[in-house]
Design an enzyme around this catalytic site. Structure first.
Site, short mmCIF file in Angstrom:
data_model
loop_
_atom_site.label_atom_id
_atom_site.label_comp_id
_atom_site.label_asym_id
_atom_site.label_seq_id
_atom_site.Cartn_x
_atom_site.Cartn_y
_atom_site.Cartn_z
N LYS A 1 -8.56 14.02 5.37
CA LYS A 1 -7.73 12.81 5.33
C LYS A 1 -6.64 12.99 6.37
CE LYS A 1 -6.87 13.75 0.89
NZ LYS A 1 -6.81 12.80 -0.20
N ARG A 2 -5.86 11.93 6.65
CA ARG A 2 -4.76 12.08 7.60
C ARG A 2 -3.85 13.25 7.16
NH1 ARG A 2 -4.16 8.19 11.79
NH2 ARG A 2 -2.27 9.37 12.19
N LYS B 1 -15.08 8.19 -3.05
CA LYS B 1 -16.29 8.50 -2.28
C LYS B 1 -16.84 9.88 -2.62
CE LYS B 1 -14.23 5.69 1.32
NZ LYS B 1 -13.36 5.71 2.53
N LYS C 1 0.62 14.39 1.47
CA LYS C 1 -0.76 14.68 1.04
C LYS C 1 -0.99 16.17 0.81
CE LYS C 1 -2.61 10.68 3.66
NZ LYS C 1 -3.25 9.77 2.66
N THR D 1 -8.73 6.48 -1.51
CA THR D 1 -10.06 5.89 -1.69
C THR D 1 -11.15 6.93 -1.43
OG1 THR D 1 -9.75 5.02 0.54
CG2 THR D 1 -9.56 3.46 -1.28
N HIS E 1 0.80 -1.23 0.00
CA HIS E 1 0.00 0.00 0.00
C HIS E 1 0.83 1.28 0.00
CE1 HIS E 1 -3.90 -1.98 1.06
NE2 HIS E 1 -3.09 -2.87 1.60
F1 GPW Z 1 2.04 2.53 4.81
N1 GPW Z 1 -2.21 3.49 3.64
C1 GPW Z 1 -2.66 3.85 4.89
F2 GPW Z 1 1.21 1.34 3.23
O1 GPW Z 1 -3.77 4.37 5.06
F3 GPW Z 1 1.01 0.72 5.26
N2 GPW Z 1 -1.87 3.60 5.98
C2 GPW Z 1 -0.67 2.98 5.86
O2 GPW Z 1 0.01 2.78 6.86
C3 GPW Z 1 -0.25 2.55 4.57
C4 GPW Z 1 -1.02 2.86 3.48
C5 GPW Z 1 1.03 1.78 4.46
C6 GPW Z 1 -3.10 3.81 2.50
C7 GPW Z 1 -2.44 4.53 1.35
O3 GPW Z 1 -1.74 5.66 1.83
C8 GPW Z 1 -3.54 4.96 0.38
O4 GPW Z 1 -3.00 5.58 -0.76
C9 GPW Z 1 -4.37 3.76 -0.04
O5 GPW Z 1 -5.50 4.16 -0.76
C10 GPW Z 1 -4.84 2.97 1.18
O6 GPW Z 1 -3.75 2.63 2.02
C11 GPW Z 1 -5.56 1.69 0.80
O7 GPW Z 1 -4.84 0.97 -0.14
#
Ligand code: GPW
Length: 833
Positions: A567-568, A682, A573, A678, A374
């Site tokens: 978002k975070r 939405k 970002k 994501t 991710h």
């Molecule tokens: F670093 N994402 C997240 F890859 O929300 F683990 N937290 C995290 O710690 C990580 C990824 C990690 C997010 C991505 O930033 C986002 O772009 C993506 O849409 C989401 O994971 C779901 O795939």
């Protein structure tokens, strides 16, 4: 399958089988029963909290009958199951979702009204289940909804944190973290005190030889912590299928050792042991896209993974099949590298406990696992020091070394003498402090590796995992573009829009097949339809405006353009780019004559999101946004022309209110940094347009909705590296508009300038890693286009309608079907009512 009740006595069971309510009367009866017996209250002291509790318990009972049917069907069919391992499940509220998925919301609404309550108030009583940080955890929750709705036999496995993500308070413009104690009353879980697994930590490894002279490892000593299962039923939409989310809670093992201490009067130390054990599942780490290498985090990972695998293996063994059939019965998906130890643990179980040969075991392991990446951000790629492993999981470290040895031998064979390659792909990083690279272990131990959007999947194959594509071939690597559940993110969050769509598409089938949305495209030019559409959007904005008034005491005009970035908070970002843009707009408005100012398009800039408690720069960004808001919102020259809002404690239930109120939303990460995103999906699904960079899923959203329906700007990912290089090695010039913004901040207009010095010099003096200065001008130009286009409301709404019509691709149902076919090889299993 054996039943615990003998045949002759089963009649009584069948006769009394619980059916669950199906109508208003049945629902009311259950609510009153729970108020009077479970809660021991009555009509004399039933407040909204008690009414929620009783309604929730009534729905829980209803869910568990479907859950039982589903689990029995799965056990009898003995078909392949999917296990989704995730350290985060950002579920939000359960009751509204349960009512809608069961098709009983109107029943509940009328029933609650009969009993003297409004359903919205009752829904509002529920505390979010916030066992996640952001996108990764919410994706897992959307996946669970799709898996159940599509009748896939699937379980989620996670940790039952006592404290979820912290609650954010804003005090004097600063973020303050408050613990989220959510388990006070949680009717959505079933404690299974009889389902426990003892988990070992520390200790050492003794080797012996068996009768055939084979070496056998024995992991001995150390300490034991017990995992207790808590089950959360996951209802599918318009199907009786109800899957299980099993969350593990840690407690001290009730071994003799503790009793001895207790009996010897060493009461305090026995209590301390207990607390230390409970610490493992006490709190969710609040970092998004960052790994800090803390021992307790590794303990959490092993605790959860070992308990889950034990459970999965126990279930498999009941079927009495041969081990080689394990991958035909079990598919395990790793949500990022957090559960990578599952690979090592399964190998350990097969080799050390079940006496399989190494190669035979490894074949089973690699056929079972799939790994989803991710992120490409280096600070988020998990690495653990070899020393920590040696201490906490000595046997696992040995197995990792063996996995690595066999892997490197195979690479050496294929690419003889390429020593550079060997050190590049080694699971062990030979640095000062030796590290275990978890992503490499996950790739080597899985049969498929996927990214979460096309650009991201391309990037991982050409950059961070390039060598592994060379070694394993391109077939092992694939893309599954993320999706979102339209049940929560359209039907639940935006019931009126859902109803309008249903009225034109012949019912709610689009919630099960989102591509049916394309039927509304023909109404983009229909005046009456556009009017209804605009009314719904306006009502959603009024709802948000009221919320802003009640929480922040700021009046915003619902007719203004609502520009949302929630978002975070993260430098990648780029909320800083947004707030710099807002300051620029403010300065421009101030420089205008009152007449000219009046002619500008009014805008409300809405921010929300949590900063990791240790992320100082992210906290400064929140502080600046709040300070800008305090100035702008109280400037009599500005009035309704600009408002700047920071919404406290952004979470799933707030997202359900905020997202339907957007006109545009901002997804403006530096190109190549946001794996997918994501919320972008939405926002568009709820009738807004995007201002965004060519990053993550924005690119595929553009492909689907058409480039005339999205506001793209900024550097392309292929140019990012060169620009970064230029910033560091030649003169880095700052856009003059951005310089003016910096000057305004430094003049003290928005509070103590020193507070924001680091934010400015990150851009101006320290290489501008996130390319804020490079993208500032095109960002402003694009915002100008947004203003212009928004004035033509007919055309704007037509664009929104066409965009929604083309969003079918982004259903998590599509996404889950791709995983099922391309990675898991599982089929749906329909449960009869
Ligand atoms: F670093 N994402 C997240 F890859 O929300 F683990 N937290 C995290 O710690 C990580 C990824 C990690 C997010 C991505 O930033 C986002 O772009 C993506 O849409 C989401 O994971 C779901 O795939």
């Amino acid at each position: 399958v054996e039943a615990s009740i003998p045949e002759p006595q089963r009649e009584a069971w069948t006769k009394h089988q619980v059916q669950g309510f199906t109508d208003k009367d049945g629902f009311e009866k259950e609510v009153v029963r729970h108020v009077e017996t479970t809660l021991a209250r009555s009509l004399y002291n039933c407040d909204e909290g008690a009414a929620y509790s009783a309604a929730a318990l009534a729905f829980r009972d209803r869910l568990i009958t479907n859950w039982n049917k589903t689990q029995q069907r799965q056990t009898f069919a003995d078909s392949k199951r999917v296990y989704y391992l995730s350290l985060e499940f950002l579920m939000g509220r359960a009751m509204d979702n349960a009512m809608l998925n069961l098709g009983l919301k109107n029943v509940a609404k009328d029933g609650m009204q009969d009993l003297g309550f409004r359903i919205e108030d009752i829904i509002g009583q529920e505390h979010d289940a916030a066992l996640g940080n952001g996108g990764l955890g919410r994706l897992a929750a959307c996946f669970l909804d799709s898996l159940a709705s599509l009748d896939y036999p699937a379980w989620g496995y996670g940790l039952r944190y006592r404290y979820g993500i912290f609650k954010q308070e804003i005090i004097n413009g600063y973020q303050v973290e408050v613990p989220d104690y959510w388990l006070d009353f949680n009717p959505w879980e079933f404690p299974r005190h009889d389902v426990t697994v003892d988990i070992q930590f520390y200790g050492n490894v003794r080797k012996s030889q068996d009768e055939n002279g084979k070496s056998v490892a024995h992991w001995e000593g150390g300490e034991i912590v017990t995992a207790v299962a808590y089950d959360v039923p996951i209802p599918g939409y318009a199907t009786p299928s109800t899957n299980n989310l099993r969350l593990w809670s840690s407690k001290a093992s009730s071994g003799e050792f503790d009793f001895q201490k207790f009996n010897n009067g060493d009461y305090e130390s026995s209590v301390a042991d207990q607390q230390r054990a409970e610490t493992i599942s006490a709190v969710l780490y609040p970092n998004d896209n960052l790994e800090r290498g803390k021992e307790l985090r590794l303990k959490q990972q092993y605790f959860w993974v070992a308990a889950s695998l034990h459970d999965i293996v126990r279930r498999f063994k009941k079927s009495k099949r041969a081990w080689k059939e394990f991958p035909d019965q079990v598919a395990i998906q790793l949500n990022d590298t957090h559960p990578t130890l599952a690979i090592v643990e399964l190998q350990r179980i097969l080799v050390d406990k079940e006496n399989l040969e190494w190669d035979e075991a490894w074949e089973i392991v690699t056929s079972t696992f799939g790994y989803t990446n991710h992120t490409v951000l280096p600070e988020a790629l998990e690495k653990w020091s070899v020393g920590l492993f040696q201490h906490l999981l000595p046997r696992h470290l040995q197995i990792i070394y063996d996995i690595n040895l066999f892997f490197l031998q195979s690479v050496e064979k294929k690419f003889p003498k390429d020593h550079d390659l060997l050190s590049r792909v080694s699971i062990i990083e030979e640095s000062q402090v030796k590290m275990v690279r978890m992503a490499y272990l996950a790739i080597i131990g899985s049969h498929k590796v996927n990214g979460v959007a096309e650009l991201h999947s391309d990037l991982i194959q050409t950059t961070i995992f390039r060598d592994f594509v060379t070694i394993f071939g391109a077939d092992k690597f694939t893309n599954v573009t993320n999706g979102i559940t339209p049940r929560r993110w359209l039907h639940q969050a935006n019931p009126r829009l859902s109803e309008l769509i249903a009225s034109k598409t012949g019912g709610y089938d689009f919630l099960k097949d989102l591509t049916l949305l394309n039927q509304i495209e023909q109404y983009a030019g229909d005046k009456e339809f556009r009017k209804e559409w605009a009314e719904i959007k306006y009502a959603n904005k009024v709802r948000l405006a009221k919320y802003i008034k009640s929480t922040l005491d700021v009046t915003v005009n619902p007719a203004a353009l609502f520009d949302v970035q929630v978002k975070r908070i993260h430098e990648y970002k780029r909320q800083q780019l947004n707030i710099f843009g807002v300051i620029h707009r403010y300065l421009a408005l101030k420089a205008m004559s009152p007449e000219e100012r009046k002619k500008q398009l009014p805008r409300v800039s809405i921010f929300g999101g949590k900063a990791a408690p240790g992320y100082w720069m992210a906290k400064q960004i929140i502080h600046l946004i709040n300070n800008v808001g305090a100035v702008v919102n109280n400037d009599p020259d500005i009035g309704d022309q600009l408002k700047v809002i920071f919404l406290e404690d952004y979470n799933v239930s707030k997202a359900e209110m905020i997202i339907p109120a957007n006109d545009i939303s901002e997804h403006i990460s530096t190109a190549g940094t946001e794996a997918s995103g994501t919320s972008n999906m939405k926002f568009v699904l709820n009738g807004g347009l995007i201002i965004g960079t060519c990053d993550g899923a924005n690119i595929e959203i553009t492909r689907e909705v058409g480039q005339e329906n999205i506001f793209l700007f900024g550097t392309l990912s292929e140019d990012v590296e060169d620009l970064r290089h230029q910033h560091n090695y030649s003169n880095h010039s700052i856009d003059s508009n951005l310089s003016k913004v910096f000057e305004a901040i430094q003049s003290g207009k928005f509070g103590e300038p020193n507070d924001f010095g680091a934010m400015i010099s990150a851009v101006r003096d320290h290489g501008d890693y996130y390319l804020v200065s490079d993208d500032f001008e095109s960002y402003l130009d694009t915002q100008k286009m947004v203003d212009t286009e928004y004035r033509n409301q007919d055309e704007w709404i037509a664009k929104c309608i066409r965009s929604v019509a083309r969003m079918g691709f982004f259903s998590s149902d599509r996404c889950i079907n791709e995983y099922a076919e391309g990675i898991w090889n599982v089929e749906p299993l329909v449960v009869k009512n």
